[in-house]
Design a protein around this motif. Structure first.
Motif, PDB file in Angstrom:
ATOM      1  N   ARG A 723       1.051  -0.838  -0.027  1.00 45.02           N
ATOM      2  CA  ARG A 723       0.085   0.011   0.207  1.00 45.02           C
ATOM      3  C   ARG A 723       0.877   0.874  -0.088  1.00 45.02           C
ATOM      4  O   ARG A 723       1.680   1.159   0.846  1.00 45.02           O
ATOM      5  CB  ARG A 723      -0.752   0.580   0.943  1.00 45.02           C
ATOM      6  CG  ARG A 723      -1.788   1.386   1.791  1.00 45.02           C
ATOM      7  CD  ARG A 723      -2.547   1.263   2.337  1.00 45.02           C
ATOM      8  NE  ARG A 723      -3.465  -0.056   2.897  1.00 45.02           N
ATOM      9  CZ  ARG A 723      -3.718  -0.993   3.381  1.00 45.02           C
ATOM     10  NH1 ARG A 723      -2.374  -1.257   4.158  1.00 45.02           N
ATOM     11  NH2 ARG A 723      -4.572  -1.657   3.539  1.00 45.02           N
ATOM     12  N   HIS A 725       1.842   5.300   1.326  1.00 46.18           N
ATOM     13  CA  HIS A 725       0.975   5.627   1.839  1.00 46.18           C
ATOM     14  C   HIS A 725       0.339   7.066   1.124  1.00 46.18           C
ATOM     15  O   HIS A 725       1.153   7.612  -0.330  1.00 46.18           O
ATOM     16  CB  HIS A 725       2.851   6.788   1.923  1.00 46.18           C
ATOM     17  CG  HIS A 725       3.546   5.644   3.245  1.00 46.18           C
ATOM     18  ND1 HIS A 725       4.904   5.557   3.840  1.00 46.18           N
ATOM     19  CD2 HIS A 725       3.133   4.870   3.362  1.00 46.18           C
ATOM     20  CE1 HIS A 725       5.396   4.852   4.552  1.00 46.18           C
ATOM     21  NE2 HIS A 725       4.073   4.210   4.469  1.00 46.18           N
ATOM     22  N   GLN A 726      -0.129   7.489   1.763  1.00 48.83           N
ATOM     23  CA  GLN A 726      -1.909   8.966   1.675  1.00 48.83           C
ATOM     24  C   GLN A 726      -0.528   9.501   0.502  1.00 48.83           C
ATOM     25  O   GLN A 726      -1.131  10.094  -0.647  1.00 48.83           O
ATOM     26  CB  GLN A 726      -2.363   9.000   3.021  1.00 48.83           C
ATOM     27  CG  GLN A 726      -3.526  10.231   2.170  1.00 48.83           C
ATOM     28  CD  GLN A 726      -3.856   9.910   1.428  1.00 48.83           C
ATOM     29  OE1 GLN A 726      -4.426   8.317   2.247  1.00 48.83           O
ATOM     30  NE2 GLN A 726      -4.941  10.075   0.835  1.00 48.83           N
ATOM     31  N   LEU A 727       0.676  10.269   1.082  1.00 51.32           N
ATOM     32  CA  LEU A 727       1.420  11.649   0.926  1.00 51.32           C
ATOM     33  C   LEU A 727       1.655  10.907  -0.567  1.00 51.32           C
ATOM     34  O   LEU A 727       1.581  12.249  -1.685  1.00 51.32           O
ATOM     35  CB  LEU A 727       2.771  12.201   2.106  1.00 51.32           C
ATOM     36  CG  LEU A 727       2.250  12.372   3.138  1.00 51.32           C
ATOM     37  CD1 LEU A 727       3.483  12.569   4.058  1.00 51.32           C
ATOM     38  CD2 LEU A 727       1.375  13.610   3.189  1.00 51.32           C
ATOM     39  N   LEU A 729       0.125   9.564  -2.721  1.00 50.33           N
ATOM     40  CA  LEU A 729      -1.065   9.345  -3.074  1.00 50.33           C
ATOM     41  C   LEU A 729      -1.390  10.710  -3.585  1.00 50.33           C
ATOM     42  O   LEU A 729      -2.263  11.300  -4.826  1.00 50.33           O
ATOM     43  CB  LEU A 729      -2.048   8.628  -2.593  1.00 50.33           C
ATOM     44  CG  LEU A 729      -1.581   6.803  -2.608  1.00 50.33           C
ATOM     45  CD1 LEU A 729      -2.951   6.419  -1.619  1.00 50.33           C
ATOM     46  CD2 LEU A 729      -2.187   5.958  -3.924  1.00 50.33           C
ATOM     47  N   GLU A 730      -1.511  11.423  -3.173  1.00 49.42           N
ATOM     48  CA  GLU A 730      -2.130  12.650  -2.886  1.00 49.42           C
ATOM     49  C   GLU A 730      -0.764  13.264  -3.863  1.00 49.42           C
ATOM     50  O   GLU A 730      -1.278  14.129  -4.342  1.00 49.42           O
ATOM     51  CB  GLU A 730      -1.728  13.566  -0.991  1.00 49.42           C
ATOM     52  CG  GLU A 730      -3.019  12.309  -0.959  1.00 49.42           C
ATOM     53  CD  GLU A 730      -2.672  13.723   1.209  1.00 49.42           C
ATOM     54  OE1 GLU A 730      -1.881  14.426   1.004  1.00 49.42           O
ATOM     55  OE2 GLU A 730      -3.350  13.138   1.732  1.00 49.42           O
ATOM     56  N   GLU A 734      -2.681   7.766  -9.068  1.00 51.07           N
ATOM     57  CA  GLU A 734      -2.401   6.455  -9.729  1.00 51.07           C
ATOM     58  C   GLU A 734      -1.516   6.129 -10.407  1.00 51.07           C
ATOM     59  O   GLU A 734      -1.235   5.069  -9.669  1.00 51.07           O
ATOM     60  CB  GLU A 734      -3.669   6.473 -10.269  1.00 51.07           C
ATOM     61  CG  GLU A 734      -4.969   6.486 -10.214  1.00 51.07           C
ATOM     62  CD  GLU A 734      -6.337   6.317 -11.326  1.00 51.07           C
ATOM     63  OE1 GLU A 734      -5.583   6.162 -12.410  1.00 51.07           O
ATOM     64  OE2 GLU A 734      -6.910   6.446 -11.112  1.00 51.07           O
ATOM     65  N   HIS A 764      -7.913   0.834  -2.863  1.00 48.77           N
ATOM     66  CA  HIS A 764      -7.575   0.275  -2.180  1.00 48.77           C
ATOM     67  C   HIS A 764      -5.577   1.511  -1.756  1.00 48.77           C
ATOM     68  O   HIS A 764      -5.020   1.079  -0.510  1.00 48.77           O
ATOM     69  CB  HIS A 764      -7.108  -0.822  -1.451  1.00 48.77           C
ATOM     70  CG  HIS A 764      -8.682  -1.890  -0.613  1.00 48.77           C
ATOM     71  ND1 HIS A 764      -9.106  -2.000   0.363  1.00 48.77           N
ATOM     72  CD2 HIS A 764      -9.021  -2.465  -1.747  1.00 48.77           C
ATOM     73  CE1 HIS A 764     -10.406  -2.161   0.210  1.00 48.77           C
ATOM     74  NE2 HIS A 764     -10.302  -2.135  -1.415  1.00 48.77           N
ATOM     75  N   GLY A 765      -6.103   2.013  -2.480  1.00 45.60           N
ATOM     76  CA  GLY A 765      -4.401   2.329  -2.834  1.00 45.60           C
ATOM     77  C   GLY A 765      -3.172   1.741  -3.070  1.00 45.60           C
ATOM     78  O   GLY A 765      -2.559   1.910  -1.852  1.00 45.60           O
TER      79      GLY A 765
END
Length: 1027
Positions: A723, A725-727, A729-730, A734, A764-765
């Motif tokens: 997975r 990390h959120q940073l 992805l931001e 994709e 789910h990233g």
């Protein structure tokens, strides 16, 4: 709840604090039984002593001679007893997990991986304490099994107390080099112990390598102490260390040896049963007193010189055993320079083999002959063997590193192999460094290479050659051509002094300047740990008072990097200490330009891990006590120890050759007459007593196993979700998910195949990988369970970038991106073929249509009627999972021993007798013991081996008929009891003939045949006499 508040208030009144998180750690001690709860529980610094492990005494006492005492060690000055009492009141309870290492050559038991998890019992440190607030220690039995001398204890806590204590792992091995004097004191059998450390060691002395057979040497020796005939000895991986002055009387030497004599012990090698030391140009050996091991020779009384005709210039260790044998190399010196010997240790016996080819040429003579034939000159360079390495996966192959010194003082290095008694010139090693792809834009380095050592890892197939540089080659791909790679990052102005593999994917080496370097296998960059910014931070956090210097660095049994130090405190008192080197933490400070923080998380899902790592686990809990303080007494502790002792006895019996599909050591725990009242006692006290964790851990686990065993065509599957990390992805969306990749590398694609299935999970990233490692059925031979396995290491590279990265975990900073999975191909341990007594007896009654019972049945050996056909049934048992299935393959069935009337008359038959009594090729001898009903019409009607032994199919009803022909041992047996029929004990050998498995099962069992008839001649004689 009110009671807990009252207890905590009472503790605070007594001066207790409620949180010491991060300030305490577990401490484990060995305690002899007689010192328990006396306040005198002395620490067994030498490890478990052999004289305490007497089997007769343990059988009489139904227990072990040692306990484990578990305590806390805290950095603050508060009373240790108060801290333990406080945390016990609010739920802190440790557990001890004992791992019993299988021996190099298992004979007492089949190879097995065994763990025993013991819940501790609280016992007052002073037996006279009558208060409900007694200070106490935690105790657990210290078990061992016959054949195992290396044991590891891991202490872990149940997460309920105020402490969050990390696991503590220590080695508590059997020390076969300790004897007890008439005064009851312990001393070393091969020398005299020196107690004043500062009289021997000096700060600033150079460090030395620690050479031993990994995971199998119970006692480690460290040499290299200048000016003294002294070694450091430990049976606890330097948790406790003794300084021993070695009692060696050196000879005057030989004129062939051209070296300067020294009083120092230069080198040592530790094996499972023996110690080897090099003093000057002589090699000495001391065999330990290990009654637990199947030794062929008696233990030593004094050091024995071996290879007396050889000037020994150096030793080269082989860190892993191969097929029940341990190895190392001996290099010749002086006028014997250029010779090399392979030492082979087997059941305590040692054999030395000079490495020469079929013409009697040594490596140097072979090269001289080769060069003269090629160049037709006699201007030969001087030749020296610098190192050697062993590859014994299938056949024994020796690698020999040869240095040639030419007349212009230029050096060249040649790598030779020796197999099938022939030398092969593999490669002339490069004289300059070949850079990796990342460095080709830089200026080529013209450093003249100098090599002094080699190290080989059989699981990865990598051969390391080191000196003032480090190069490596994948030898399993040499069929496609040889190539060597250079590990970048190492400076050109230094020389590697010693090199150590973890055999878990990493390695370290120490230079002549005492710099410490670290690397990951199958990568091309090494990193400096010491000196570095990260090392400075590490030293600051672990401040050692006074001066100190490194004695050695090594990997312990948990594959953790450890450093052994000599330190002198401010008062001038010297001591030897050990500390863990957190390589990942140090690198996270020093290598941020190369290694960054991980931009992803990993989640493994592995089903039924015990099916593949083959670890058999028992979990044992002590009985409850009814005292107000809930503290045990020495009597209840002895009862707990008896429970563990009885469990391991039943475990040993469970590994025997007869079995029952409904039995296990646990199910038989309460069936014995001796313990008939024990299980009701446990039940009355609401204690389960003993359980097995194999089935309890059959759910999904979030980690890869420490190793995987694969039989023919077997496969191991798991899934990995990566997975982002959120940073990440931001920032890139994709693309972060699409860039996630996973790669697999196998050292030899002939034997293993890895399949990766990739599923993108945008919601789910991350990305889900389903991984399958499959064995390709390319091994030609079979072996016994757990023996002659082929080791490989599969590497998985995961992440968004090809580089490794750091990730913070509960255990600290760890490197991610590369995972190694050890895979062993062959017959997995923990499988066995056994005689199914219950089914055989039941089917004998059903198929013969008549019931039969022996008049005087033997409690152990099954009994069968002579006139009945025998229909044998067998089980394939998985002792790890506790599962059994009916054996349906083909097998041979033959009588290999026997005797009339009683077991004491049994003898084993010679190979000629076995043929005469069983083989169809010898039917004319009239000596056959048995026949098969389907083969009564002749040899063409049944399946037999070339020797004439019957091959039976377990999927059919094979009726075995007892013949006992006149010249067979059972042909004329008279009963010794006037009212009883004669009986005969047979030893049967069964061997499977399956081709769909790598398992070769050969086992023997006893059975009794009852009511044997008299021979025809004896009947006629009795008839004539009666007339």
């Amino acid at each position: 709840m009110t009671l807990i508040v009252i207890v905590l208030l009472a503790l605070s009144v007594l001066g207790f604090t409620l949180s010491h998180a991060g300030e305490c750690e577990w401490d484990v001690k060995l305690c002899k039984t007689k010192y328990v709860s006396t306040g005198l529980c002395s620490l067994a610094t030498h490890g478990m002593e052999v004289q305490d492990l007497h089997p007769v005494e343990m059988q009489d006492n139904r227990g072990f001679p040692y306990y484990l005492m578990v305590q806390l060690i805290c950095s603050f000055k508060e009373s240790l007893g108060n801290v333990m009492l406080e945390d016990s009141m609010i739920g802190l309870t440790p557990k001890a997990v004992i791992t019993l290492q299988e021996p190099t050559h298992p004979t007492h038991f089949k190879p097995q991986r065994l763990e025993v998890e013991l819940s501790v019992a609280s016992l007052s440190d002073h037996a006279t304490c009558g208060s409900e607030m007694c200070k106490f220690s935690w105790y657990a039995p210290m078990p061992f099994i016959n054949g195992s001398v290396v044991q590891r204890v891991k202490v872990k806590s149940i997460e309920m107390g105020s402490q969050h204590l990390p696991e503590k792992s220590v080695a508590l091995n059997v020390n076969g080099y300790i004897v007890t004097t008439e005064k009851g004191e312990s001393e070393a059998s091969f020398g005299n112990e020196i107690l004043a450390v500062e009289d021997v060691l000096r700060v600033g002395n150079p460090s030395c390598p620690l050479w031993a057979v990994v995971d199998h040497a119970p006692v480690l020796l460290l040499a290299g102490i200048p000016g003294l005939k002294v070694v450091l000895m430990t049976a606890t991986e330097f948790q406790h260390t003794s300084i021993i002055e070695v009692n060696i009387k050196s000879s005057s030497g030989s004129w062939k040896c051209l070296q300067v004599e020294s009083s120092m012990i230069q080198e040592t090698v530790s094996t499972e049963s023996s110690l080897f030391v090099r003093h000057n140009q002589e090699l000495y050996r001391f065999l330990g007193n290990y009654s637990l091991l199947p030794l062929r020779v008696p233990p030593s009384d004094a050091w024995e010189q071996v290879l007396t005709a050889v000037c020994v210039s150096g030793l080269v260790p082989v860190s892993l055993p191969h097929h029940g044998r341990e190895y190392f190399y001996v290099l010749g010196g002086g006028l014997q320079s250029g010779t090399v010997y392979r030492a082979e240790v087997y059941d305590g016996d040692v054999k030395f083999t000079e490495l020469v080819d079929s013409f009697g040429f040594t490596a140097c003579k072979f090269l001289t002959f080769f060069n003269n034939r090629k160049r037709r000159t006699v201007n030969n360079p001087s030749c020296h063997v610098r190192s050697a390495a062993l590859n014994a996966q299938t056949v024994v192959t020796d690698f020999i590193l040869v240095e040639l010194l030419h007349q212009d003082q230029e050096r060249s290095y040649i790598l030779l192999t020796l197999d099938d008694s022939d030398f092969h010139k593999v490669e002339i090693l490069p004289g300059f460094i070949v850079y990796s792809q990342r460095q080709r834009h830089q200026e080529r380095n013209t450093l003249k290479l100098k090599f002094i050592g080699m190290t080989f890892n059989p699981s990865t197939g990598i051969l390391y050659i080191w000196g003032n540089s480090l190069i490596f080659s994948y030898i399993l791909t040499w069929e496609d051509g040889q190539s060597f790679w250079h590990d970048s990052g190492f400076p050109s102005g230094q020389m590697i002094k010693y090199f150590t593999l973890s055999y878990d994917g990493t390695f370290v080496f120490v230079t002549e300047q005492e710099e410490l370097w670290w690397g990951k296998e199958r990568t091309e960059t090494v990193f400096r740990l010491r000196p570095s910014q990260g090392w400075n931070e590490f030293s600051r956090l672990q401040t050692l008072s006074g001066d100190h210097s490194t004695l050695t660095v090594f990997y312990d049994g948990d594959k953790e990097l450890q450093e052994v130090l000599y330190k002198v405190d401010l008062d001038g008192k010297g001591s030897i200490v050990k500390r863990k080197i957190p390589a990942d933490e140090i690198l996270s400070f020093s290598q941020l330009a190369v290694l960054s923080e991980c931009p992803f998380d990993q989640e493994y899902r592995v089903p039924r891990i015990e099916s593949f790592n083959r670890i058999q686990r028992y979990s044992v809990t002590p009985q409850l006590v009814m005292t107000p303080s809930e503290l045990h007494t020495t009597r209840s502790l002895a009862l707990y120890q008896g429970l563990v002792y009885h469990l391991l006895q039943l475990h040993a019996q469970y590994l025997m050759v007869t079995g029952d599909p409904e039995e296990s050591p646990i199910s038989r725990m309460c069936n014995g007459l001796v313990y008939k009242d024990f299980c009701p006692y446990l039940s009355y006290n609401n204690v389960s007593g003993v359980t097995t964790d194999s089935k309890g851990h059959s759910h999904i686990t979030p980690r890869l196993p420490d190793r995987v065993y694969l039989d023919r065509a077997a496969s191991f599957s798991f899934s990995l979700f990566i997975r982002a990390h959120q940073l990440i992805l931001e920032s890139i969306g994709e693309r972060a998910v699409n860039d996630i990749r996973m790669f697999a590398t196998v050292p030899d694609s002939k034997y293993l195949k890895v399949t990766l299935q990739r599923y993108v999970k945008l919601n789910h990233g991350g990305v889900l990988y389903k991984v399958t490692v499959t064995e390709k059925s390319m091994v030609e031979s079979q072996g016994f369970p757990g023996e002659r396995l082929l080791p490989f290491s599969v590497m998985f590279r995961t992440g968004i970038s090809p580089r490794q990265c750091f990730q913070q975990t509960d255990q600290g900073m760890v490197l991610r991106g590369l995972e190694n999975l050890p895979v062993y191909i062959g017959c997995p341990p923990g499988n066995r073929l056994v005689f199914d007594v219950r089914t055989t007896l039941q089917e004998s009654v059903r198929l013969n249509r008549r019931n039969f019972s022996c008049l005087n049945p033997d409690p152990v050996t099954p009994c069968f009627y002579y006139k009945n056909l025998l229909f044998p049934f067998f089980l394939v048992q998985d002792v790890v999972l506790g599962e059994s299935r009916k054996f349906l393959g083909s097998y041979t069935f033959k009588v290999v021993g026997g005797g009339p009337h009683s077991r004491k008359n049994i003898r084993l038959y010679s190979p000629e007798e076995v043929l005469r009594y069983n083989s169809l090729n010898y039917r004319s001898k009239k000596a056959r013991i048995l026949d098969v009903k389907s083969c009564e019409k002749g040899r063409t009607s049944c399946n037999v081996t070339e020797e004439g032994f019957f091959i039976l199919n377990a999927s059919r009803n094979n009726g075995i008929r007892w013949l006992c022909q006149p010249k067979s041992p059972c042909g004329d047996v008279l009963s010794k009891n006037p009212v009883g029929a004669p009986r005969f004990f047979f030893i049967i050998e069964v061997a499977n003939r399956d081709t769909d498995t790598y398992c070769s099962h050969i086992f023997r069992f006893e059975l009794i045949v009852y009511d044997l008839p008299m021979s025809t001649s004896r009947k006629c004689y009795i008839f004539l006499v009666s007339i």
